[in-house]
Design an enzyme around this catalytic site. Structure first.
Site, PDB file in Angstrom:
ATOM      1  N   LYS A 115      15.627   0.548  -1.003  1.00  0.00           N
ATOM      2  CA  LYS A 115      15.666   2.194  -1.386  1.00  0.00           C
ATOM      3  C   LYS A 115      16.910   2.421  -2.018  1.00  0.00           C
ATOM      4  O   LYS A 115      17.187   3.339  -2.978  1.00  0.00           O
ATOM      5  CB  LYS A 115      15.434   2.737  -0.407  1.00  0.00           C
ATOM      6  CG  LYS A 115      13.829   3.010   0.237  1.00  0.00           C
ATOM      7  CD  LYS A 115      13.342   3.927   1.003  1.00  0.00           C
ATOM      8  CE  LYS A 115      11.915   3.886   1.231  1.00  0.00           C
ATOM      9  NZ  LYS A 115      11.282   4.931   2.289  1.00  0.00           N
ATOM     10  N   LYS A 197       4.472  -4.191  -2.674  1.00  0.00           N
ATOM     11  CA  LYS A 197       3.497  -3.553  -1.749  1.00  0.00           C
ATOM     12  C   LYS A 197       3.113  -2.146  -2.293  1.00  0.00           C
ATOM     13  O   LYS A 197       3.598  -1.537  -2.984  1.00  0.00           O
ATOM     14  CB  LYS A 197       4.056  -3.302  -0.279  1.00  0.00           C
ATOM     15  CG  LYS A 197       5.046  -2.205  -0.126  1.00  0.00           C
ATOM     16  CD  LYS A 197       5.509  -1.786   1.214  1.00  0.00           C
ATOM     17  CE  LYS A 197       6.557  -0.504   1.429  1.00  0.00           C
ATOM     18  NZ  LYS A 197       6.423   0.067   2.451  1.00  0.00           N
ATOM     19  N   LYS A 200       3.495   5.025  -1.298  1.00  0.00           N
ATOM     20  CA  LYS A 200       3.493   6.277  -1.706  1.00  0.00           C
ATOM     21  C   LYS A 200       4.602   6.672  -2.862  1.00  0.00           C
ATOM     22  O   LYS A 200       4.619   7.870  -3.227  1.00  0.00           O
ATOM     23  CB  LYS A 200       3.290   7.373  -0.559  1.00  0.00           C
ATOM     24  CG  LYS A 200       4.591   7.367   0.616  1.00  0.00           C
ATOM     25  CD  LYS A 200       4.276   8.338   1.681  1.00  0.00           C
ATOM     26  CE  LYS A 200       4.377   7.815   3.020  1.00  0.00           C
ATOM     27  NZ  LYS A 200       5.688   7.276   3.421  1.00  0.00           N
TER      28      LYS A 200
HETATM   29  P1  ATP Z   1       7.730   5.290   1.143  1.00  0.00           P
HETATM   30  O1  ATP Z   1       7.136   4.571  -0.198  1.00  0.00           O
HETATM   31  O2  ATP Z   1       7.759   6.679   1.360  1.00  0.00           O
HETATM   32  O3  ATP Z   1       8.795   4.548   1.695  1.00  0.00           O
HETATM   33  P2  ATP Z   1       5.323   3.716   2.233  1.00  0.00           P
HETATM   34  O4  ATP Z   1       4.381   4.150   1.420  1.00  0.00           O
HETATM   35  O5  ATP Z   1       5.907   2.450   2.053  1.00  0.00           O
HETATM   36  O6  ATP Z   1       6.580   5.163   2.221  1.00  0.00           O
HETATM   37  P3  ATP Z   1       5.614   4.216   5.104  1.00  0.00           P
HETATM   38  O7  ATP Z   1       5.697   5.756   5.342  1.00  0.00           O
HETATM   39  O8  ATP Z   1       7.016   3.470   5.084  1.00  0.00           O
HETATM   40  O9  ATP Z   1       4.851   4.044   3.760  1.00  0.00           O
HETATM   41  O10 ATP Z   1       4.756   3.575   6.081  1.00  0.00           O
HETATM   42  C1  ATP Z   1       3.823   3.920   6.940  1.00  0.00           C
HETATM   43  C2  ATP Z   1       3.040   3.146   7.897  1.00  0.00           C
HETATM   44  O11 ATP Z   1       2.022   2.577   6.890  1.00  0.00           O
HETATM   45  C3  ATP Z   1       3.896   1.944   8.199  1.00  0.00           C
HETATM   46  O12 ATP Z   1       3.343   1.667   9.520  1.00  0.00           O
HETATM   47  C4  ATP Z   1       3.987   0.870   7.033  1.00  0.00           C
HETATM   48  O13 ATP Z   1       4.116  -0.393   7.853  1.00  0.00           O
HETATM   49  C5  ATP Z   1       2.541   1.132   6.873  1.00  0.00           C
HETATM   50  N1  ATP Z   1       2.336   0.779   5.436  1.00  0.00           N
HETATM   51  C6  ATP Z   1       3.391   1.177   4.476  1.00  0.00           C
HETATM   52  N2  ATP Z   1       2.811   0.635   3.159  1.00  0.00           N
HETATM   53  C7  ATP Z   1       1.839  -0.505   3.559  1.00  0.00           C
HETATM   54  C8  ATP Z   1       1.138  -1.484   2.928  1.00  0.00           C
HETATM   55  N3  ATP Z   1       1.552  -1.575   1.665  1.00  0.00           N
HETATM   56  N4  ATP Z   1       0.097  -2.228   3.488  1.00  0.00           N
HETATM   57  C9  ATP Z   1       0.042  -2.015   4.769  1.00  0.00           C
HETATM   58  N5  ATP Z   1       0.835  -1.190   5.622  1.00  0.00           N
HETATM   59  C10 ATP Z   1       1.710  -0.168   5.002  1.00  0.00           C
END
Ligand code: ATP
Ligand code: LTN
Length: 334
Positions: A115, A197, A200
């Site tokens: 990040k 991955k 959001k």
């Molecule tokens: P950001 O982009 O805001 O960092 P993110 O979309 O990566 O967010 P998080 O808020 O970090 O999502 O994750 C929320 C939950 O969803 C956590 O338990 C994380 O491990 C899970 N998660 C996030 N992305 C994935 C993915 N691509 N596949 C499976 N689980 C995920």
């Protein structure tokens, strides 16, 4: 909710929309655990402000999140559902743990490295300190299990290290938690780049499916999904990561095993896989979206659920915090 059940805690930061990857990696396990565990699920708003948020959008999104937690099957009678910012012990224990965390431990965190090196990223201290607040979230409730996706493993290892270090120095105060990472779906990949991955905060909305995306949007996004060279539909995450990602989603949302789908698609092209996956996701999300619409319309009811959750969480968190303050040598509050 009996004291002898294993304690589960997890949460998602409302820093963007809730996605199918969050459901698959985390939330579906929350729902599965609510009958067998003493469970607490948070709206992780303090973490969300580690990146800039528009206040009006954040507020609306927080209501969306709570309504979606419920629409996906979390029952407020069975779980403690609350907002992190409603329980001040999180920030307080976070401070204490800061004073027991080494700079180098946080510098190593891959999420921070990702990040903070993004183009145009303005890095604040909160983003650096993020994993310490997450450790506080977990340790306050003596959680034994933390259901998350694979990307959170490193943060959980830090939580464990901090708990062990603190206990070693001050006595057995914290439970050392275990990660609970699903065997399939722990890392759903971007629809636009199967090497990354699904996330959001991805600038391209084509890369993810939000739980609230309309059916036509879902179909469009799957049709545009980047797949691999060749034409055979087979599960091979190394050679065919795009196809493997679609098969994983199709299997989870249809409830049928991957080999069954491989057989089904013998002789067919990627187009058929994309449409079938879209249809499975649309069918799965449709009742969730209908429940969401009803729940989201009543903000007062959502406020009441959060108030009740925070009251219950606060009692538990305060107990741990008092023990920590006492162990540190702070004066008792008479
Ligand atoms: P950001 O982009 O805001 O960092 P993110 O979309 O990566 O967010 P998080 O808020 O970090 O999502 O994750 C929320 C939950 O969803 C956590 O338990 C994380 O491990 C899970 N998660 C996030 N992305 C994935 C993915 N691509 N596949 C499976 N689980 C995920
Ligand atoms: N870092 C987590 C969100 C989070 C969390 C937690 C998850 C904050 N505190 C406590 C589990 C337990 C993420 O998913 N990005």
């Amino acid at each position: 909710m009996t004291a002898s059940r294993p304690i589960v805690l997890s949460g998602i930061q409302p820093s963007g929309q809730l996605l199918i990857s969050h459901f698959v990696g985390a939330m579906r396990n929350w729902v599965a655990m609510q009958d067998t565990h003493d469970s607490l699920f948070m709206l992780v708003d303090l973490h969300a402000i580690t990146v800039a948020q528009n206040p009006a959008e954040l507020r609306a999104r927080c209501y969306d999140f709570v309504a979606l937690y419920l629409a996906c099957g979390l029952d407020p009678q069975k779980n403690t559902i609350f907002a992190q910012s409603h329980v001040s012990a999180h920030a307080e224990l976070g401070w204490v743990l800061n004073c027991h965390t080494h700079m180098g431990e946080l510098e190593r965190m891959t999420q921070f490295k990702d990040k903070s090196t993004r183009a145009g990223a303005v890095i604040n201290v909160g983003l650096f300190d993020y994993p310490v607040l997450m450790a506080a979230d977990i340790l306050l409730y003596q959680a034994t299990h933390v259901p998350v996706g694979a990307d959170q493993k490193q943060h959980l290892e830090l939580t464990r290290d901090l708990a062990i270090r603190f206990n070693h120095q001050f006595g057995p105060i914290f439970t050392v938690p275990e990660p609970f990472i699903p065997e399939t779906g722990a890392r759903i990949m971007s629809l636009q780049d199967p090497g990354k991955k699904m996330s959001k905060s991805d600038p391209s909305a084509l890369s993810y499916i939000a739980l609230l995306d309309e059916p036509a949007t879902i179909l469009k996004k799957f049709k545009k999904a980047v797949t691999d060279s060749g034409s055979e539909i087979r599960f091979d995450p190394v050679e065919k990561p795009g196809v493997a990602n679609l098969l994983t989603l199709l299997s989870i949302f249809s409830g049928r095993a991957i080999p069954e789908w491989e057989q089904h698609f013998a002789g067919q092209g990627y187009g058929a896989l994309k449409v079938q996956t879209a249809e499975a996701v649309i069918a799965f999300l449709s009742p969730i979206q209908a429940r969401f619409a009803a729940l989201r319309a009543d903000e007062a009811a959502l406020d009441a659920i959060l108030a009740d959750g925070a009251a219950r969480a606060r009692v538990r968190a305060e107990q741990t915090l008092r023990r920590v303050y006492d162990a540190l040598g702070f004066l008792p509050r008479r």
